[in-house]
Design a protein around this motif. Sequence first.
Motif, mmCIF file in Angstrom:
data_model
loop_
_atom_site.group_PDB
_atom_site.id
_atom_site.type_symbol
_atom_site.label_atom_id
_atom_site.label_comp_id
_atom_site.label_asym_id
_atom_site.label_seq_id
_atom_site.Cartn_x
_atom_site.Cartn_y
_atom_site.Cartn_z
ATOM 1 N N MET A 1 0.834 -1.178 0.000
ATOM 2 C CA MET A 1 0.000 0.000 0.000
ATOM 3 C C MET A 1 0.883 1.248 0.000
ATOM 4 O O MET A 1 1.992 1.223 0.534
ATOM 5 C CB MET A 1 -0.889 0.010 1.234
ATOM 6 N N LEU A 76 -7.409 1.931 2.247
ATOM 7 C CA LEU A 76 -7.000 0.950 1.250
ATOM 8 C C LEU A 76 -6.548 -0.362 1.881
ATOM 9 O O LEU A 76 -6.900 -1.439 1.390
ATOM 10 C CB LEU A 76 -5.889 1.521 0.362
ATOM 11 N N ASP A 77 -5.773 -0.293 2.949
ATOM 12 C CA ASP A 77 -5.341 -1.521 3.612
ATOM 13 C C ASP A 77 -6.548 -2.334 4.057
ATOM 14 O O ASP A 77 -6.614 -3.545 3.846
ATOM 15 C CB ASP A 77 -4.458 -1.210 4.824
ATOM 16 N N VAL A 80 -8.560 -3.871 1.019
ATOM 17 C CA VAL A 80 -7.803 -4.922 0.336
ATOM 18 C C VAL A 80 -7.775 -6.187 1.194
ATOM 19 O O VAL A 80 -8.007 -7.298 0.698
ATOM 20 C CB VAL A 80 -6.379 -4.447 -0.022
ATOM 21 N N LYS A 83 -11.222 -7.835 1.202
ATOM 22 C CA LYS A 83 -11.460 -8.533 -0.067
ATOM 23 C C LYS A 83 -10.619 -9.805 -0.149
ATOM 24 O O LYS A 83 -11.075 -10.834 -0.670
ATOM 25 C CB LYS A 83 -11.162 -7.600 -1.247
#
Length: 108
Positions: A1, A76-77, A80, A83
């Motif tokens: 990231m 974002l971390d 991600v 997911k």
Amino acid sequence: MPSKQTIETLRAFTAERDWAQFHSPENLAKSIVIEAAELLECFQWGPEFNQRKVEDELADVVTYCIHLAGVLGVDLDEIVLRKLEQTRTKYPVEKARGRTTKYTELDS
């Protein structure tokens, strides 16, 4: 990231130019696809590619992804890793290792 420093530098760059006004989720999503197409173009005629050009296009894709995450207010971390957990469930190692089969076809 991307590091916090990278994200802050990107935000400052955008603020200096007053570009945030153009960063609607719709515009950013479109820009990601456009830049991804430019990345794909680097491989259009075969496996040979220009490393610098690929890096530049990849940077454009990542930049727009960072902007979109910021506009949406997501980490974002976090997204991600979330997911990845979903994908881990869909693609258990014992069924998916070394295969490109879609998860709906793994039992076939």
